[in-house]
Design a protein around this motif. Structure first.
Motif, PDB file in Angstrom:
ATOM      1  N   GLU A 271       0.960  -1.174  -0.027  1.00 33.27           N
ATOM      2  CA  GLU A 271       0.234  -0.023   0.132  1.00 33.27           C
ATOM      3  C   GLU A 271       0.727   1.129  -0.198  1.00 33.27           C
ATOM      4  N   MET A 272       2.179   1.007   0.909  1.00 35.85           N
ATOM      5  CA  MET A 272       2.985   2.537   0.734  1.00 35.85           C
ATOM      6  C   MET A 272       3.599   2.723  -0.454  1.00 35.85           C
ATOM      7  N   ALA A 273       3.746   1.421  -1.045  1.00 36.65           N
ATOM      8  CA  ALA A 273       5.257   1.470  -2.562  1.00 36.65           C
ATOM      9  C   ALA A 273       4.250   2.207  -3.282  1.00 36.65           C
ATOM     10  N   ALA A 274       2.767   1.965  -3.492  1.00 34.05           N
ATOM     11  CA  ALA A 274       1.976   2.388  -4.418  1.00 34.05           C
ATOM     12  C   ALA A 274       2.378   3.646  -4.223  1.00 34.05           C
ATOM     13  N   THR A 275       1.182   4.245  -2.842  1.00 34.37           N
ATOM     14  CA  THR A 275       0.627   5.635  -2.916  1.00 34.37           C
ATOM     15  C   THR A 275       2.673   6.394  -3.355  1.00 34.37           C
ATOM     16  N   VAL A 276       3.215   5.258  -3.028  1.00 33.27           N
ATOM     17  CA  VAL A 276       4.996   6.863  -3.220  1.00 33.27           C
ATOM     18  C   VAL A 276       4.629   6.484  -4.430  1.00 33.27           C
ATOM     19  N   HIS A 277       4.889   5.600  -5.474  1.00 34.31           N
ATOM     20  CA  HIS A 277       4.709   5.537  -6.998  1.00 34.31           C
ATOM     21  C   HIS A 277       3.419   6.805  -7.460  1.00 34.31           C
ATOM     22  N   ALA A 278       2.623   6.882  -6.573  1.00 32.30           N
ATOM     23  CA  ALA A 278       1.393   7.326  -7.136  1.00 32.30           C
ATOM     24  C   ALA A 278       1.761   8.914  -6.842  1.00 32.30           C
ATOM     25  N   ALA A 279       2.436   9.527  -6.053  1.00 31.10           N
ATOM     26  CA  ALA A 279       2.777  10.634  -5.375  1.00 31.10           C
ATOM     27  C   ALA A 279       3.917  11.296  -5.890  1.00 31.10           C
ATOM     28  N   VAL A 280       4.660  10.616  -7.041  1.00 33.71           N
ATOM     29  CA  VAL A 280       6.118  10.931  -7.434  1.00 33.71           C
ATOM     30  C   VAL A 280       6.211  11.710  -8.377  1.00 33.71           C
ATOM     31  N   GLU A 281       6.624  12.739  -9.027  1.00 31.05           N
ATOM     32  CA  GLU A 281       7.135  13.364 -10.244  1.00 31.05           C
ATOM     33  C   GLU A 281       6.693  13.035 -11.187  1.00 31.05           C
ATOM     34  N   PRO A 282       5.939  12.610 -12.621  1.00 30.46           N
ATOM     35  CA  PRO A 282       6.221  11.910 -13.732  1.00 30.46           C
ATOM     36  C   PRO A 282       7.300  11.828 -13.938  1.00 30.46           C
ATOM     37  N   GLY A 283       8.313  11.089 -14.430  1.00 25.34           N
ATOM     38  CA  GLY A 283       9.265  10.522 -14.987  1.00 25.34           C
ATOM     39  C   GLY A 283      10.285  10.284 -13.418  1.00 25.34           C
ATOM     40  N   ARG A 284      10.588  11.285 -12.795  1.00 24.62           N
ATOM     41  CA  ARG A 284      11.288  10.880 -11.231  1.00 24.62           C
ATOM     42  C   ARG A 284      11.821   9.832 -10.958  1.00 24.62           C
ATOM     43  N   HIS A 285      12.909   9.082 -10.963  1.00 20.59           N
ATOM     44  CA  HIS A 285      13.093   7.639 -10.696  1.00 20.59           C
ATOM     45  C   HIS A 285      13.258   8.128  -9.082  1.00 20.59           C
ATOM     46  N   VAL A 286      12.356   7.085  -8.019  1.00 23.19           N
ATOM     47  CA  VAL A 286      12.238   6.365  -6.618  1.00 23.19           C
ATOM     48  C   VAL A 286      11.687   4.955  -6.531  1.00 23.19           C
ATOM     49  N   HIS A 287      13.600   5.205  -5.460  1.00 20.31           N
ATOM     50  CA  HIS A 287      14.006   3.316  -5.398  1.00 20.31           C
ATOM     51  C   HIS A 287      13.479   2.919  -4.366  1.00 20.31           C
ATOM     52  N   LEU A 288      13.284   1.703  -3.830  1.00 23.66           N
ATOM     53  CA  LEU A 288      12.905   1.196  -2.576  1.00 23.66           C
ATOM     54  C   LEU A 288      12.805  -0.666  -2.006  1.00 23.66           C
ATOM     55  N   VAL A 289      13.480  -0.611  -1.634  1.00 27.83           N
ATOM     56  CA  VAL A 289      14.292  -1.717  -0.710  1.00 27.83           C
ATOM     57  C   VAL A 289      13.792  -2.028   0.422  1.00 27.83           C
ATOM     58  N   LEU A 290      14.191  -3.208   0.109  1.00 22.47           N
ATOM     59  CA  LEU A 290      13.560  -3.764   1.440  1.00 22.47           C
ATOM     60  C   LEU A 290      14.770  -4.573   2.216  1.00 22.47           C
ATOM     61  N   GLU A 291      14.687  -5.036   3.776  1.00 17.55           N
ATOM     62  CA  GLU A 291      15.092  -6.024   4.361  1.00 17.55           C
ATOM     63  C   GLU A 291      13.847  -7.089   4.948  1.00 17.55           C
TER      64      GLU A 291
END
Length: 584
Positions: A271-291
């Motif tokens: 849910e959080m990851a989807a919210t993040v990718h919906a919020a960031v500006e178009p064309g911007r690379h944002v990366h999510l990594v888990l332990e």
């Protein structure tokens, strides 16, 4: 495009034209006062669901805290900065006051990532990290990952004892200095990533239970106490907004989420990851990594980019050191076969029984995942710092073996991660350090020593006191007096090759399998995204092994002539050879 960024939060203090609005969730109380330093406490207005709100004509820089009915004063759990550490005053911050020089930065695609993990305090704070960036960029690093920077007790801490996840620790510098660090990184073409901790709070300064006890569960516990209750919408919002805060307001390029296996409601991650990718500006690379020590791959099918691959580390560590205690027992048998599996498929344990877990099955299938789903490494803060004496691999294994393993790490199509000091062959330890006081300091010291008393290697030895300043000082990486220059040259050579020949071809890469070819050796092959074929042969034994002759144009060899031997059917000791046959 704007050169100022801020995020409107549900929690905390927000500067506006009408003044500063304060919002505080305290469902356990009917009354809360807002205490402004040098002013009279002001009663806040309560809503039916436990939110307290008020707006006052106070500027950025004002100090404030919340006063509970019993007189206890507490910092804002969403404080953007603290004056006087975790028990002190929260500070009103205007996030849009900072003007970004690299406001147009869009980031870099994940397949270009070469991650460098560091502890900010070991570099002298945010300003010290900024001064080191040109050297790291010149080396070939493309992403700098900070260990947690949220406010923790005292001046020395790994960062995982944080209790105020929105506040950069004042021991490292101000919010403006952190933004200046990230700005400088972007000017140099470097991504900046941040390690965040959402699975627990530290043992000192966690006041949330005094005004919102339902934030924690009574029926479920973690190693750090009652589990955070991610079933509650307020809890979910608190942490989702924190992720957005670092990405949108501070312009970090990615987050590493600590120990998500301790978050019981794992659907929040997606849910959080989807919210993040919906919020960031178009064309911007944002990366999510888990332990995620459970080796669960389910989150990687959606908006999460990758997971830390402990299996890769554990296999290499066993091969180079021969250690078998603790979780290393899971890699003691058929270690070369496990090396082949981690090279080809990422995870070693994909549902097999774990001897260390008394036969409990661990992991899920991972061979179908993209090669960039795995962040692999030879060292990190955990794998060094969770040893009693913080031993680095450089002190435990032959230098030639470490160099061969480094070459493999930096040339395979996983995302490689380097821990601070590796690039200069540092032998300084990375110890567990804290700055607790009183009974808590005593408990941490004795607990640490008791933890390692059962290990034969540490029997009778005095484990360093985590609270002693010298323990932190000993953990600052220093270049090896003899090997630093050659090791840095090796890193630069490998990362130059990776940037030119490997990274551009990684999208669409797939494994063509791997096989063990000796007690400590394996050969792995990939078809890269443009059809090129990468072959990597790795021998971590001090003896040569017989192999089927290799073929293909040479990309890298550990020693001059090693590839000739491999083509003739012998893989020399402590050797990595990479061959790259490009598509016609």
């Amino acid at each position: 495009m704007s050169d100022a960024f801020g995020l409107d939060l549900t929690f905390g203090a927000a500067c506006g034209e009408a003044g500063t609005t304060f919002r505080f969730w305290a469902p356990a109380h009917q009354q809360v006062r807002l205490d402004i330093r040098d002013g009279e406490p002001v009663a806040m207005e309560r809503s039916a669901d436990g939110w307290f709100t008020t707006t006052l004509p106070v500027p950025a820089g004002a100090r404030y805290r919340f006063q509970l009915p019993d007189g206890l004063t507490v910092p804002d759990p969403a404080s953007r900065f603290q004056d006087g550490d975790i028990h002190g005053w929260s500070v009103v911050v205007d996030p849009r006051a900072y003007r970004w020089r690299a406001a147009a930065w869009k980031g870099r695609p994940w397949h270009e990532a070469v991650v460098y993990e560091l502890h900010v305090g070991a570099f002298g704070g945010f300003k010290g990290v900024a001064e080191a960036l040109p050297r790291l960029a010149e080396l070939g690093i493309t992403a700098v990952q900070l260990m947690p920077i949220n406010d923790v007790p005292g001046a020395r801490n790994w960062g995982y004892d944080g209790v105020l996840p929105y506040a950069p620790d004042e021991a490292f510098g101000t919010p403006e200095e952190l933004k200046a660090l990230i700005d400088r990184a972007h000017e140099l073409g470097l991504m900046m990533m941040l390690d965040v901790v959402y699975n627990h709070f530290g043992p000192d300064g966690n006041y949330i239970g005094s005004y919102a006890p339902t934030f924690f569960r009574e029926d479920l516990h973690t190693p750090w106490g009652g589990a955070i209750d991610f079933r509650l919408p307020e809890v979910r919002a608190f942490f989702t907004e924190n992720a957005l805060y670092w990405l949108m307001e501070y312009r970090f390029d990615g987050l590493r989420f600590d120990a998500v296996h301790a978050i019981s409601e794992s659907d929040w991650i997606d849910e959080m990851a989807a919210t993040v990718h919906a919020a960031v500006e178009p064309g911007r690379h944002v990366h999510l990594v888990l332990e995620n020590e459970h080796n669960e791959q389910s989150h990687l099918a959606g908006d999460v980019d990758a997971q830390w691959n402990d299996d890769f580390h554990h296999v290499i560590h066993v091969l180079l050191t021969g250690e078998r205690e603790g979780y290393y027992e899971d890699y003691a048998e058929d270690t070369a076969g496990k090396l082949a599996r981690t090279l080809a498929e990422g995870f070693v344990y994909q549902g097999e029984p774990s001897p260390h877990l008394d036969g409990k099955r661990r992991g899920t299938p991972s061979g179908h995942l993209a090669t960039t789903s795995f962040v692999s490494f030879l060292q990190n803060h955990d794998q060094i710092g969770n040893r009693a004496f913080g031993d680095r691999l450089t002190t435990l294994a032959p230098a030639k073996g470490v160099e061969a393993a480094t070459a493999a790490l930096l040339l395979i199509p996983h995302v490689p991660m380097i821990f601070m000091g590796e690039e200069v062959a540092s032998e300084t330890p990375f110890l567990f350090f804290t700055d607790h006081q009183g009974e808590l300091a005593d408990a941490v010291r004795e607990g640490r020593r008791k933890e390692f008393s059962k290990f034969a290697a540490f029997a009778g030895a005095e484990v360093p006191d985590p609270n002693a300043p010298k323990t932190f000082e000993a953990s600052i990486p220093k270049p090896h007096p003899e090997r630093a220059e050659a090791r840095s040259a090796l890193f630069k050579t490998l990362l130059t090759l990776r940037a030119a020949e490997i990274a551009p071809r990684i999208p669409g890469a797939r494994s063509d399998g791997a096989e063990a070819v000796g007690p400590k050796a394996a050969v792995a092959r990939w078809t890269l995204g443009d059809g090129a074929r990468l072959t990597l042969a790795l021998n971590l034994d001090d003896k040569a092994v017989k192999i089927a002759g290799l073929a293909g144009p040479l990309l890298f060899e550990s020693d001059l002539g090693a590839s000739d031997s491999a083509r003739a059917g012998e893989l020399p000791a402590f050797t990595t050879i990479a061959l790259l046959e490009t598509a016609a």
